[in-house]
Design a protein around this motif. Structure first.
Motif, PDB file in Angstrom:
ATOM      1  N   LEU A 256       0.833  -1.199   0.000  1.00  0.00           N
ATOM      2  CA  LEU A 256       0.000   0.000   0.000  1.00  0.00           C
ATOM      3  C   LEU A 256       0.872   1.255   0.000  1.00  0.00           C
ATOM      4  N   PRO A 257       0.350   2.370  -0.503  1.00  0.00           N
ATOM      5  CA  PRO A 257       1.133   3.617  -0.545  1.00  0.00           C
ATOM      6  C   PRO A 257       1.569   4.054   0.860  1.00  0.00           C
ATOM      7  N   HIS A 258       2.768   4.608   0.942  1.00  0.00           N
ATOM      8  CA  HIS A 258       3.301   5.033   2.236  1.00  0.00           C
ATOM      9  C   HIS A 258       2.499   6.177   2.843  1.00  0.00           C
ATOM     10  N   ASP A 259       1.843   6.978   2.004  1.00  0.00           N
ATOM     11  CA  ASP A 259       1.190   8.180   2.534  1.00  0.00           C
ATOM     12  C   ASP A 259      -0.042   7.878   3.382  1.00  0.00           C
ATOM     13  N   ILE A 260      -0.538   6.635   3.371  1.00  0.00           N
ATOM     14  CA  ILE A 260      -1.674   6.318   4.250  1.00  0.00           C
ATOM     15  C   ILE A 260      -1.202   5.734   5.580  1.00  0.00           C
ATOM     16  N   GLY A 261       0.132   5.615   5.729  1.00  0.00           N
ATOM     17  CA  GLY A 261       0.676   5.094   6.981  1.00  0.00           C
ATOM     18  C   GLY A 261       0.701   3.581   7.003  1.00  0.00           C
ATOM     19  N   PRO A 262       1.397   3.013   7.994  1.00  0.00           N
ATOM     20  CA  PRO A 262       1.464   1.543   8.099  1.00  0.00           C
ATOM     21  C   PRO A 262       0.098   0.950   8.417  1.00  0.00           C
ATOM     22  N   VAL A 263      -0.250  -0.084   7.683  1.00  0.00           N
ATOM     23  CA  VAL A 263      -1.537  -0.744   7.887  1.00  0.00           C
ATOM     24  C   VAL A 263      -1.284  -2.245   7.991  1.00  0.00           C
ATOM     25  N   ALA A 264      -1.604  -2.815   9.141  1.00  0.00           N
ATOM     26  CA  ALA A 264      -1.400  -4.244   9.353  1.00  0.00           C
ATOM     27  C   ALA A 264      -2.431  -4.745  10.361  1.00  0.00           C
ATOM     28  N   ARG A 265      -2.692  -6.042  10.317  1.00  0.00           N
ATOM     29  CA  ARG A 265      -3.527  -6.640  11.354  1.00  0.00           C
ATOM     30  C   ARG A 265      -2.605  -7.371  12.329  1.00  0.00           C
ATOM     31  N   ALA A 266      -2.902  -7.242  13.602  1.00  0.00           N
ATOM     32  CA  ALA A 266      -2.101  -7.872  14.644  1.00  0.00           C
ATOM     33  C   ALA A 266      -2.732  -9.198  15.042  1.00  0.00           C
ATOM     34  N   VAL A 267      -1.917 -10.246  15.072  1.00  0.00           N
ATOM     35  CA  VAL A 267      -2.361 -11.580  15.481  1.00  0.00           C
ATOM     36  C   VAL A 267      -1.660 -11.935  16.780  1.00  0.00           C
ATOM     37  N   GLY A 268      -2.397 -12.498  17.714  1.00  0.00           N
ATOM     38  CA  GLY A 268      -1.813 -12.879  18.994  1.00  0.00           C
ATOM     39  C   GLY A 268      -2.698 -13.870  19.709  1.00  0.00           C
ATOM     40  N   MET A 269      -2.355 -14.119  20.955  1.00  0.00           N
ATOM     41  CA  MET A 269      -3.109 -15.088  21.757  1.00  0.00           C
ATOM     42  C   MET A 269      -3.906 -14.370  22.836  1.00  0.00           C
ATOM     43  N   ILE A 270      -5.177 -14.730  22.929  1.00  0.00           N
ATOM     44  CA  ILE A 270      -6.023 -14.268  24.020  1.00  0.00           C
ATOM     45  C   ILE A 270      -6.299 -15.454  24.928  1.00  0.00           C
ATOM     46  N   GLU A 271      -6.208 -15.250  26.227  1.00  0.00           N
ATOM     47  CA  GLU A 271      -6.476 -16.320  27.189  1.00  0.00           C
ATOM     48  C   GLU A 271      -7.033 -15.725  28.473  1.00  0.00           C
ATOM     49  N   ARG A 272      -7.700 -16.562  29.249  1.00  0.00           N
ATOM     50  CA  ARG A 272      -8.204 -16.129  30.542  1.00  0.00           C
ATOM     51  C   ARG A 272      -7.040 -15.937  31.505  1.00  0.00           C
ATOM     52  N   ARG A 273      -7.157 -14.960  32.374  1.00  0.00           N
ATOM     53  CA  ARG A 273      -6.108 -14.703  33.359  1.00  0.00           C
ATOM     54  C   ARG A 273      -6.129 -15.784  34.443  1.00  0.00           C
ATOM     55  N   GLU A 274      -4.948 -16.242  34.803  1.00  0.00           N
ATOM     56  CA  GLU A 274      -4.767 -17.168  35.927  1.00  0.00           C
ATOM     57  C   GLU A 274      -5.582 -18.452  35.790  1.00  0.00           C
ATOM     58  N   HIS A 275      -5.705 -18.990  34.582  1.00  0.00           N
ATOM     59  CA  HIS A 275      -6.425 -20.247  34.435  1.00  0.00           C
ATOM     60  C   HIS A 275      -5.495 -21.424  34.718  1.00  0.00           C
ATOM     61  N   ALA A 276      -6.091 -22.577  34.946  1.00  0.00           N
ATOM     62  CA  ALA A 276      -5.334 -23.726  35.446  1.00  0.00           C
ATOM     63  C   ALA A 276      -4.370 -24.316  34.426  1.00  0.00           C
ATOM     64  N   ARG A 277      -4.570 -24.032  33.147  1.00  0.00           N
ATOM     65  CA  ARG A 277      -3.742 -24.651  32.109  1.00  0.00           C
ATOM     66  C   ARG A 277      -2.826 -23.644  31.419  1.00  0.00           C
ATOM     67  N   GLN A 278      -2.483 -22.599  32.148  1.00  0.00           N
ATOM     68  CA  GLN A 278      -1.683 -21.530  31.558  1.00  0.00           C
ATOM     69  C   GLN A 278      -0.310 -22.019  31.096  1.00  0.00           C
ATOM     70  N   HIS A 279       0.287 -22.970  31.820  1.00  0.00           N
ATOM     71  CA  HIS A 279       1.593 -23.485  31.404  1.00  0.00           C
ATOM     72  C   HIS A 279       1.495 -24.233  30.070  1.00  0.00           C
ATOM     73  N   LEU A 280       0.337 -24.834  29.790  1.00  0.00           N
ATOM     74  CA  LEU A 280       0.146 -25.535  28.525  1.00  0.00           C
ATOM     75  C   LEU A 280      -0.073 -24.558  27.378  1.00  0.00           C
ATOM     76  N   THR A 281      -0.932 -23.551  27.589  1.00  0.00           N
ATOM     77  CA  THR A 281      -1.169 -22.572  26.525  1.00  0.00           C
ATOM     78  C   THR A 281       0.101 -21.793  26.220  1.00  0.00           C
ATOM     79  N   GLU A 282       0.904 -21.500  27.241  1.00  0.00           N
ATOM     80  CA  GLU A 282       2.162 -20.787  27.018  1.00  0.00           C
ATOM     81  C   GLU A 282       3.134 -21.634  26.197  1.00  0.00           C
ATOM     82  N   SER A 283       3.183 -22.925  26.471  1.00  0.00           N
ATOM     83  CA  SER A 283       4.078 -23.815  25.716  1.00  0.00           C
ATOM     84  C   SER A 283       3.656 -23.895  24.254  1.00  0.00           C
TER      85      SER A 283
END
Length: 298
Positions: A256-283
């Motif tokens: 895309l043209p530079h004059d409209i600025g950087p355009v991207a979609r961010a992908v990541g992981m969403i998880e519940r805080r302090e859940h019992a299987r956090q060590h597994l999701t992190e791995s």
């Protein structure tokens, strides 16, 4: 344990507001859900729902009970985890979701991990980003790979993974030299505007001030790409981390043209805080991230 099953059904009814909808989510008949909720009310000695037609809305007693049920089920799930895994061993059950574009690489990562760890049980689910995020928030999923949204919930944690820049994708022989020419002189294959990525694409088109000729609107990026390869039209899409579009002989990738600025979609992981299987999701997350670190370095 029947009471535990009944409590999980209670959470489904509380979330979806009707016995029929909850029945579909927990793979029971509506009659079975109704029976379980009556049995639970009898066991607890109080009514939990205001029943009106097909609806089943939590009353004051049900709303008061809801956080305690969630806490109890989380404790029960913790109890089910193996207590003494060996050094470096992963064991236990985890429900992990991903958008379609992440599912292929994620499946490979999880398959290798299950071969390495006999006690690891990972159930994979796919869907739209918004739907997966809701399932994480409600506890139906432990974590999911999704497209970032502007909405952050206190009950969840967001861990960024990578960004995928938006690009114009066209057949090699498509007329037009610039982004504007390609978009305006060819049929436009639009990605589903009910999804986060589709809405972002729509905003970018307005910023480009370009008039596109809509031909199809589809909800699968891979299907859009295949139609571009078949010279049906052009599209505006995120440049998937797992894709090889730049080296494909039948495709053109236009930034895309530079004059409209950087355009991207961010992908990541969403998880519940302090859940019992956090060590597994992190791995799982770390193994998935290393997969793309290696591909970028190579």
């Amino acid at each position: 344990m029947s009471t535990i099953r009944f409590l999980r059904t209670f959470l489904a009814v509380a979330r979806y507001g009707s016995f029929s909808e909850a029945a579909e989510r927990v793979a029971l008949t509506q009659a079975a859900v109704s029976f379980q909720m009556r049995a639970l009310e009898e066991e607890l000695g109080r009514e939990l729902f205001d029943r009106s037609g097909r609806l089943a809305i939590l009353n004051a007693a049900g709303r008061e009970l809801l956080p305690e049920v969630k806490h109890l089920l989380d404790l029960y799930d913790r109890m089910r985890l193996p207590r003494r895994p060996g050094p470096g061993e992963l064991a236990g059950s985890v429900a992990f979701g991903a958008i379609v574009s992440c599912m292929g690489p994620l499946s490979k990562v999880v398959s290798r991990m299950k071969q390495e760890h006999d006690g690891l049980d990972v159930r994979l689910f796919t869907g739209k980003s918004g739907e997966l995020a809701e399932k994480v928030e409600s506890g139906d999923l432990d974590a999911a790979l999704v497209v970032e949204s502007g909405r952050r919930m206190a009950s969840t944690r967001w861990t960024p993974l990578y960004e995928e820049p938006l690009v114009v994708l066209a057949p090699r022989a498509a007329p037009g030299g610039t982004v504007h020419e390609v978009l305006e002189r060819n049929p436009f294959l639009r990605f589903d505007r009910t999804q986060r990525t589709g809405l972002q694409i729509d905003r970018v088109l307005r910023r480009l001030n370009v008039h596109v000729h809509d031909f199809l609107e589809l909800n699968a990026i891979e299907t859009v790409v295949e139609l571009v390869r078949q010279e049906v039209g052009v599209s505006l899409l995120p440049l998937l981390m797992s894709a090889q579009w730049r080296t494909a002989p039948d495709l053109r990738v236009l930034p895309l043209p530079h004059d409209i600025g950087p355009v991207a979609r961010a992908v990541g992981m969403i998880e519940r805080r302090e859940h019992a299987r956090q060590h597994l999701t992190e791995s799982i997350f770390q193994r998935y991230a290393r997969l793309f670190d290696a591909s970028v370095t190579a």
